[in-house]
Design an enzyme around this catalytic site. Sequence first.
Site, PDB file in Angstrom:
ATOM      1  N   HIS A 152      16.518 -41.165  -0.141  1.00 31.07           N
ATOM      2  CA  HIS A 152      17.312 -41.025  -1.492  1.00 31.07           C
ATOM      3  C   HIS A 152      18.469 -39.878  -0.967  1.00 31.07           C
ATOM      4  O   HIS A 152      19.360 -39.443  -1.974  1.00 31.07           O
ATOM      5  CB  HIS A 152      16.699 -40.324  -2.630  1.00 31.07           C
ATOM      6  CG  HIS A 152      15.404 -41.184  -2.923  1.00 31.07           C
ATOM      7  ND1 HIS A 152      14.336 -41.521  -2.312  1.00 31.07           N
ATOM      8  CD2 HIS A 152      15.430 -41.739  -4.406  1.00 31.07           C
ATOM      9  CE1 HIS A 152      13.586 -42.571  -3.103  1.00 31.07           C
ATOM     10  NE2 HIS A 152      14.182 -42.209  -4.271  1.00 31.07           N
TER      11      HIS A 152
ATOM     12  N   PHE B  85      27.370 -23.140  -5.746  1.00 33.38           N
ATOM     13  CA  PHE B  85      26.595 -24.269  -5.081  1.00 33.38           C
ATOM     14  C   PHE B  85      25.602 -23.806  -4.058  1.00 33.38           C
ATOM     15  O   PHE B  85      26.311 -23.502  -2.820  1.00 33.38           O
ATOM     16  CB  PHE B  85      27.577 -25.389  -4.305  1.00 33.38           C
ATOM     17  CG  PHE B  85      26.916 -26.668  -3.904  1.00 33.38           C
ATOM     18  CD1 PHE B  85      26.414 -27.367  -4.927  1.00 33.38           C
ATOM     19  CD2 PHE B  85      26.993 -26.909  -2.595  1.00 33.38           C
ATOM     20  CE1 PHE B  85      25.798 -28.588  -4.365  1.00 33.38           C
ATOM     21  CE2 PHE B  85      26.488 -28.066  -2.232  1.00 33.38           C
ATOM     22  CZ  PHE B  85      26.015 -29.102  -3.036  1.00 33.38           C
TER      23      PHE B  85
ATOM     24  N   SER C 294      16.298 -31.200  -6.641  1.00 28.18           N
ATOM     25  CA  SER C 294      17.620 -31.226  -6.757  1.00 28.18           C
ATOM     26  C   SER C 294      18.514 -32.157  -7.781  1.00 28.18           C
ATOM     27  O   SER C 294      19.618 -31.810  -8.136  1.00 28.18           O
ATOM     28  CB  SER C 294      18.180 -31.360  -5.408  1.00 28.18           C
ATOM     29  OG  SER C 294      17.808 -30.358  -4.676  1.00 28.18           O
TER      30      SER C 294
ATOM     31  N   GLU D 259      17.309 -32.882 -10.552  1.00 27.61           N
ATOM     32  CA  GLU D 259      17.384 -32.273 -12.021  1.00 27.61           C
ATOM     33  C   GLU D 259      18.334 -30.915 -12.026  1.00 27.61           C
ATOM     34  O   GLU D 259      18.418 -30.350 -13.163  1.00 27.61           O
ATOM     35  CB  GLU D 259      15.889 -31.916 -12.416  1.00 27.61           C
ATOM     36  CG  GLU D 259      15.010 -33.116 -12.752  1.00 27.61           C
ATOM     37  CD  GLU D 259      14.671 -33.848 -11.649  1.00 27.61           C
ATOM     38  OE1 GLU D 259      14.427 -33.474 -10.588  1.00 27.61           O
ATOM     39  OE2 GLU D 259      14.447 -34.973 -11.718  1.00 27.61           O
TER      40      GLU D 259
ATOM     41  N   ARG E  15      19.462 -21.762   7.523  1.00 28.67           N
ATOM     42  CA  ARG E  15      20.289 -21.340   6.528  1.00 28.67           C
ATOM     43  C   ARG E  15      19.704 -20.624   5.396  1.00 28.67           C
ATOM     44  O   ARG E  15      20.485 -20.416   4.382  1.00 28.67           O
ATOM     45  CB  ARG E  15      21.308 -22.614   6.099  1.00 28.67           C
ATOM     46  CG  ARG E  15      22.261 -23.184   7.188  1.00 28.67           C
ATOM     47  CD  ARG E  15      22.564 -24.589   6.971  1.00 28.67           C
ATOM     48  NE  ARG E  15      23.433 -25.168   7.914  1.00 28.67           N
ATOM     49  CZ  ARG E  15      23.098 -25.458   9.163  1.00 28.67           C
ATOM     50  NH1 ARG E  15      21.849 -25.216   9.392  1.00 28.67           N
ATOM     51  NH2 ARG E  15      24.175 -25.780   9.875  1.00 28.67           N
TER      52      ARG E  15
ATOM     53  N   VAL F  40      17.915 -30.702   0.241  1.00 31.48           N
ATOM     54  CA  VAL F  40      17.680 -31.960   0.442  1.00 31.48           C
ATOM     55  C   VAL F  40      17.945 -32.158   2.051  1.00 31.48           C
ATOM     56  O   VAL F  40      19.028 -32.003   2.638  1.00 31.48           O
ATOM     57  CB  VAL F  40      19.044 -32.919  -0.095  1.00 31.48           C
ATOM     58  CG1 VAL F  40      18.648 -34.286  -0.169  1.00 31.48           C
ATOM     59  CG2 VAL F  40      19.110 -32.661  -1.549  1.00 31.48           C
ATOM     60  N   ILE F  41      16.786 -32.699   2.577  1.00 33.69           N
ATOM     61  CA  ILE F  41      16.853 -32.764   3.963  1.00 33.69           C
ATOM     62  C   ILE F  41      16.708 -34.519   4.323  1.00 33.69           C
ATOM     63  O   ILE F  41      15.723 -35.343   3.830  1.00 33.69           O
ATOM     64  CB  ILE F  41      15.197 -32.274   4.546  1.00 33.69           C
ATOM     65  CG1 ILE F  41      15.429 -30.771   4.158  1.00 33.69           C
ATOM     66  CG2 ILE F  41      15.353 -32.513   6.047  1.00 33.69           C
ATOM     67  CD1 ILE F  41      14.155 -30.052   4.458  1.00 33.69           C
TER      68      ILE F  41
ATOM     69  N   TRP G  60      11.308 -28.697  -5.123  1.00 35.03           N
ATOM     70  CA  TRP G  60      11.142 -29.858  -3.843  1.00 35.03           C
ATOM     71  C   TRP G  60      11.632 -28.823  -2.546  1.00 35.03           C
ATOM     72  O   TRP G  60      12.686 -28.318  -2.828  1.00 35.03           O
ATOM     73  CB  TRP G  60      12.029 -31.071  -4.199  1.00 35.03           C
ATOM     74  CG  TRP G  60      11.580 -32.004  -3.110  1.00 35.03           C
ATOM     75  CD1 TRP G  60      12.076 -32.137  -2.070  1.00 35.03           C
ATOM     76  CD2 TRP G  60      11.010 -33.085  -3.353  1.00 35.03           C
ATOM     77  NE1 TRP G  60      11.526 -33.323  -1.460  1.00 35.03           N
ATOM     78  CE2 TRP G  60      10.931 -34.033  -2.238  1.00 35.03           C
ATOM     79  CE3 TRP G  60      10.308 -33.803  -4.614  1.00 35.03           C
ATOM     80  CZ2 TRP G  60      10.048 -35.272  -2.100  1.00 35.03           C
ATOM     81  CZ3 TRP G  60       9.404 -34.708  -4.442  1.00 35.03           C
ATOM     82  CH2 TRP G  60       9.265 -35.642  -3.367  1.00 35.03           C
TER      83      TRP G  60
HETATM   84  C1  DLZ Z   1      12.084 -37.682  -4.427  1.00 38.06           C
HETATM   85  C2  DLZ Z   1      12.779 -36.535  -3.973  1.00 38.06           C
HETATM   86  C3  DLZ Z   1      13.065 -37.023  -2.603  1.00 38.06           C
HETATM   87  C4  DLZ Z   1      12.477 -38.020  -1.979  1.00 38.06           C
HETATM   88  N1  DLZ Z   1      13.713 -36.076  -1.731  1.00 38.06           N
HETATM   89  C5  DLZ Z   1      14.175 -34.818  -2.311  1.00 38.06           C
HETATM   90  C6  DLZ Z   1      14.630 -33.685  -1.513  1.00 38.06           C
HETATM   91  O1  DLZ Z   1      14.764 -33.869  -0.117  1.00 38.06           O
HETATM   92  N2  DLZ Z   1      15.121 -32.585  -2.084  1.00 38.06           N
HETATM   93  C7  DLZ Z   1      15.035 -32.451  -3.311  1.00 38.06           C
HETATM   94  O2  DLZ Z   1      15.206 -31.298  -4.086  1.00 38.06           O
HETATM   95  N3  DLZ Z   1      14.415 -33.326  -4.388  1.00 38.06           N
HETATM   96  C8  DLZ Z   1      13.985 -34.464  -3.501  1.00 38.06           C
HETATM   97  N4  DLZ Z   1      13.158 -35.536  -4.452  1.00 38.06           N
HETATM   98  C9  DLZ Z   1      13.078 -35.094  -5.994  1.00 38.06           C
HETATM   99  C10 DLZ Z   1      13.923 -35.567  -6.818  1.00 38.06           C
HETATM  100  O3  DLZ Z   1      15.229 -34.380  -6.634  1.00 38.06           O
HETATM  101  C11 DLZ Z   1      13.770 -35.598  -8.284  1.00 38.06           C
HETATM  102  O4  DLZ Z   1      12.971 -34.291  -8.444  1.00 38.06           O
HETATM  103  C12 DLZ Z   1      12.653 -36.915  -8.487  1.00 38.06           C
HETATM  104  O5  DLZ Z   1      13.435 -37.875  -8.134  1.00 38.06           O
HETATM  105  C13 DLZ Z   1      12.419 -36.713  -9.912  1.00 38.06           C
HETATM  106  O6  DLZ Z   1      13.678 -37.389 -10.837  1.00 38.06           O
END
Ligand code: DLZ
Length: 154
Positions: free
Chosen positions: A88, A113, A56, A58, A127, A81-82, A22
Amino acid sequence: MNELAADGNGEGLRVCIVVAQWNAFVTHKLLDGARSGLGERGVRAEDITVAWVPGSFEVPAATRWAAGSGKFDAVIAIGTVIKGETDHYEHIAGQAAAGIMETSQTTGVPVAFGVLTCDTAEQALDRAGGAQGNKGDEAAEAAIQMARLRERLA
Ligand code: DLZ
């Protein structure tokens, strides 16, 4: 007084890098930073394993598998994660951080980390090899130092 100075020599260490797909436009750059950071500190390419996971959320499970396998001296967790792009945010970022810490504490294997939690994509790219350096490289340095410290303390 006994003092254990930080040791950044990675020679002979085996490292697993767990990377989230992701936001791959960022995590690929973090992975590049981690791989080159390990290499510059003496970790051989054949001693680096890269494991891709969907996101992230997982990352902690895969770090747990890697750390529990006995095959690695350290693990590096990479994700992005943005905040502006996900409802979420708190759940994913919080669970990733807590799970990674738990892996390290339950297995004793250091897990660095390298998960970015940013408000915008621009901040994340800053970053990941931009104006703020590369957090993948910083995670590589931390992983090596902790693996060496573990050898001496544990
Ligand atoms: C679903 C999701 C969302 C909305 N945003 C991110 C994110 O910003 N960064 C990231 O690494 N993963 C995101 N995911 C995916 C979740 O981490 C996960 O892979 C799914 O919910 C499936 O379990």
